[in-house]
Motif scaffolding. Structure first.
Motif, mmCIF file in Angstrom:
data_model
loop_
_atom_site.group_PDB
_atom_site.id
_atom_site.type_symbol
_atom_site.label_atom_id
_atom_site.label_comp_id
_atom_site.label_asym_id
_atom_site.label_seq_id
_atom_site.Cartn_x
_atom_site.Cartn_y
_atom_site.Cartn_z
ATOM 1 N N LYS A 174 -20.356 18.622 -116.438
ATOM 2 C CA LYS A 174 -21.064 18.781 -117.708
ATOM 3 C C LYS A 174 -21.476 17.415 -118.255
ATOM 4 C CE LYS A 174 -16.894 18.907 -120.474
ATOM 5 N NZ LYS A 174 -16.100 19.582 -121.434
ATOM 6 N N PRO A 175 -22.580 17.364 -118.993
ATOM 7 C CA PRO A 175 -23.047 16.098 -119.548
ATOM 8 C C PRO A 175 -21.983 15.471 -120.449
ATOM 9 C CG PRO A 175 -24.745 17.771 -119.769
ATOM 10 C CD PRO A 175 -23.484 18.457 -119.292
ATOM 11 N N ASN A 189 -24.646 11.116 -115.804
ATOM 12 C CA ASN A 189 -24.879 12.529 -116.087
ATOM 13 C C ASN A 189 -25.291 12.656 -117.548
ATOM 14 O OD1 ASN A 189 -25.032 15.256 -115.744
ATOM 15 N ND2 ASN A 189 -22.848 15.615 -115.958
ATOM 16 N N ASP A 190 -26.415 12.073 -117.852
ATOM 17 C CA ASP A 190 -26.966 12.067 -119.202
ATOM 18 C C ASP A 190 -28.343 12.720 -119.091
ATOM 19 O OD1 ASP A 190 -28.664 10.983 -121.412
ATOM 20 O OD2 ASP A 190 -26.843 9.871 -121.920
ATOM 21 N N GLU A 191 -28.631 13.646 -119.962
ATOM 22 C CA GLU A 191 -29.904 14.377 -119.849
ATOM 23 C C GLU A 191 -31.128 13.469 -119.925
ATOM 24 O OE1 GLU A 191 -30.257 15.798 -124.514
ATOM 25 O OE2 GLU A 191 -29.376 17.150 -123.044
ATOM 26 N N ARG A 192 -30.973 12.264 -120.455
ATOM 27 C CA ARG A 192 -32.096 11.329 -120.556
ATOM 28 C C ARG A 192 -32.371 10.589 -119.246
ATOM 29 N NH1 ARG A 192 -29.984 7.387 -124.775
ATOM 30 N NH2 ARG A 192 -28.145 7.764 -123.512
#
Length: 173
Positions: free
Chosen positions: A4-5, A89-92
């Motif tokens: 998960k992020p 694991n960062d959405e950016r």
């Protein structure tokens, strides 16, 4: 299964800034090419074999390049399993290549390349091989598969492994 992020960190912010500054389809393609070259140290081992085959006078130095890059790679594999730092694991963050593991620290590609740079500088007597190191380090950041500290640590580890290998080669020769 992807993890998960995690909460954004200053290092994730730096990785995003690097991607914002350098990412383009062309840069990503070049970075993927470097990624494939450095995967499992196969590119540098190939360079070592070719060098040892065609440059008989400096065969021991080319073989030391192979040993040094392999040792750097092996050390990173062990350290990754000890440290167990997950990859970004960062959405950016744009992820531009698949990886053989989800472990990030230290960067094997940066280690292999730094080791190769030490050896190539020794073989050629030139400093230009050191330019390979920041290129590989940044390529791993552009692809979003390593934090900057992963690549810095990998490069330091690789340079250290290569220094040991070049010292051993000089004692044997």
């Amino acid at each position: 299964m992807p993890s998960k992020p995690v909460k954004p960190s200053k290092e994730a912010d730096l990785l995003v800034a690097i991607q914002d500054a350098l990412y383009s389809p062309t840069a990503a393609k070049a970075a993927r090419t470097l990624s494939h070259f450095g995967e499992h140290d196969l590119g540098w081992l190939g360079v070592a074999v070719v060098g040892a085959s065609v440059d008989k006078q400096r065969r021991s130095k080319w073989l030391a390049l192979g040993a040094g890059t392999f040792a750097a790679h092996a050390a990173t594999v062990v350290l990754k399993r000890i440290v167990r730092r997950p990859r970004p694991n960062d959405e950016r963050v744009k992820i531009g290549v698949k990886t053989p593991s989800q472990l990030s620290f230290p960067s094997s590609h940066a280690a292999n390349t730094a080791a190769a740079a030490v050896h190539l500088a020794d073989i050629t007597g030139k400093k230009w091989p050191w330019l390979l190191v920041p290129v590989m380090m940044l390529s791993r950041n552009v692809l979003g598969v390593h934090y900057p500290t992963d690549t810095l640590a990998g490069a330091a580890l690789g340079a250290g492994a290569a220094k040991l290998a070049t010292s051993a080669e000089r004692r044997i020769s």
